[in-house]
Design an enzyme around this catalytic site. Structure first.
Site: not given
Ligand code: NAD
Length: 454
Positions: A11, A30, A206, A251, A255, A262, A265
């Site tokens: 994200v 990060d 959300k 959706f 399958g 997402c 969890k």
């Molecule tokens: P991810 O694991 O790909 O990325 C999270 C990042 O945060 C990592 O790079 C990690 O190193 C960093 N991080 C962790 N703790 C940290 C800190 N204290 N300070 C700075 N950086 C830190 O996760 P994601 O898939 O990008 O998801 C992030 C959020 O967005 C989650 O809450 C997820 O549910 C939500 N989300 C994800 C998606 C998706 O498709 N992946 C879609 C919508 C929402």
């Protein structure tokens, strides 16, 4: 505007690149310093169509910087995005340790007139906690918390970020709404619909969206179980349902069910949140249960087709949780691999992008670099992820190299007539199997196949 994005994962990195491309000055930070170093060298941490080239373009233009030091970038930021992970705890609740620790790290550096935006998916009520934390660390300063949940789909993330269905902003003051409107002005002017709510509503919306999408998938999978017993065809049932404008076709593909970082969890977290708030939202538990049943049903299908799993080789085509990504978090294919391996099968897998990540998650899974290598000598092939390249496989060649000509189409992605014309037994989900005349076409494990009829 100056923007700092904390967390450069799926994200955060998309947020960095898309905001930089619409005219903002963005810094991506990060806690994983190796990730930032790699990004500075132009190495992407994961695969997402179009993201690498977009990042390269905005970095070259000087609009996006990857940085280690919050103290250097947060003080000038008008908006700071929290994009850190919110993984599940053993209880199912969202683990918000990263959210809190990122907010603690930001607080001492944020200047007056900064909006701290939750983009991570967090339970309703998190903004209140963040506001308390900011007040403790920065008394007397004008720092506001807003919610701007992310709705992107992995595999289509760049497209979704640049042309979103809607932009949801939850905030508390006219000033914070105005900041967020200015931030997204180019997308809003381009036609994106902005929805403004209070913060708790945005946080909850959300969860409501993800749970509803998961509900649709589990609903059609439950219908598939009934279709299998009734001799009906779930693909046609879904077509009929989808033609109803009140339902819509998206959706409704039966399958292996949903996976990814997402839905599984978020559903658990939503159920726990509702329960903590005093509402027993049992429907959410049923959605998860039906989703697990979907993988078990495919494992049962494989076992039924092969009689015994012991001594058999099963080839899994597709390991990522969906096409277009190398993300294997909660991928149904990996759960299937576990079930089949536990049943005694040797499991081999191929994926265009996710092979290495899958092998890391399931060391028992033997990963190969070519789909035909996976199928060579296999007793059963399971189509697990709808990668387009699997539709193009030469089925007559597949028939020749497999030990047993058995296809389980766990995504209903193949044309049954084409599969059976190639002399393969075809077991889809929620619709009739097409079995060849084994007396003519059957082969014994390891033996030369009989010639195909002309
Ligand atoms: P991810 O694991 O790909 O990325 C999270 C990042 O945060 C990592 O790079 C990690 O190193 C960093 N991080 C962790 N703790 C940290 C800190 N204290 N300070 C700075 N950086 C830190 O996760 P994601 O898939 O990008 O998801 C992030 C959020 O967005 C989650 O809450 C997820 O549910 C939500 N989300 C994800 C998606 C998706 O498709 N992946 C879609 C919508 C929402």
């Amino acid at each position: 505007m100056d923007v700092a994005v904390i967390g450069t994962g799926h994200v955060g990195l998309v947020t960095c690149a898309s905001l930089a491309s619409i005219g903002h000055q963005v810094a991506g930070l990060d806690s994983d310093t190796g990730k930032i170093d790699a990004l500075r060298r132009g190495i992407m941490p994961f695969s997402e169509p179009g993201l690498g080239s977009l990042v390269e373009r905005v970095v070259t233009a000087g609009a996006l910087t990857f940085a280690h030091d919050l103290a250097e970038w947060v003080p000038d930021a008008d908006v700071v995005f929290l994009c850190v992970g919110t993984p599940p705890r053993a209880s199912g609740e969202a683990n918000l340790v990263a959210v809190e620790s990122a907010a603690r790290a930001i607080a001492p550096h944020a200047s007056d007139d900064t909006v701290l935006v939750e983009k991570s998916t967090v339970p309703a009520g998190t903004a209140r906690r963040l506001r308390q934390l900011l007040c403790q660390h920065t008394p007397g300063r004008r720092l506001e918390v807003a919610s701007n949940p992310e709705f992107l789909r992995e595999g289509k993330a760049v497209q979704d970020a640049m042309s979103p269905d809607r932009i949801l902003v939850g905030a508390e003051s006219a000033w914070a709404f105005d900041v967020m409107r200015r931030l997204y002005r180019p997308l809003i002017d381009g036609g994106a619909r902005l929805i403004e709510t209070d913060i708790a509503t945005a946080e909850l919306a959300k969860h409501a969206c993800n749970a509803f999408l998961a509900l649709k998938i589990s609903y059609i999978n439950a219908i598939a179980r009934v279709c299998e017993r009734a001799g009906a065809d779930v693909v046609s049932v879904a077509e009929v349902m989808g033609a109803d404008s009140r339902i819509g076709p998206a959706f409704l593909a039966a399958g292996l069910g949903y996976g990814g970082s997402c839905f599984p969890k978020d559903l658990l977290a939503f159920e726990r949140l509702a329960s903590r708030l005093g509402y027993d939202f049992r429907l959410l538990g049923e959605i998860s249960r039906i989703n697990e049943e979907a993988v078990q049903a495919v494992a049962d299908r494989v076992r039924e087709a092969l009689w015994n799993l012991e001594g058999k080789t099963v080839a899994l085509l597709g390991l990522s949780f969906k096409p277009g990504t190398d993300d294997v978090r909660f991928a149904p294919a990996l759960r299937l691999a576990h079930l089949l391996a536990a049943g005694g099968a040797r499991v081999v897998g191929y994926d265009p992008l996710a092979g290495a990540a899958a092998h890391e998650e399931v060391p028992d899974l033997w990963v190969v670099a070519d789909p035909y290598d996976a199928l060579d000598g296999a007793d059963c092939a399971v189509y697990c992820t709808e990668w387009d390249e699997f539709r193009e496989l030469d089925l007559r060649r597949v028939r020749r190299i497999m030990a047993l000509p058995v296809i389980v189409d766990a995504r209903n992605m193949l044309d049954p007539d084409r599969v059976s014309a190639a002399g393969l037994a075809y077991y889809p989900v929620g619709r009739s199997a097409v079995e060849p005349d084994w007396a003519v076409l059957g082969t014994v494990n390891g033996a030369e196949p009989m010639p195909l009829p002309t």
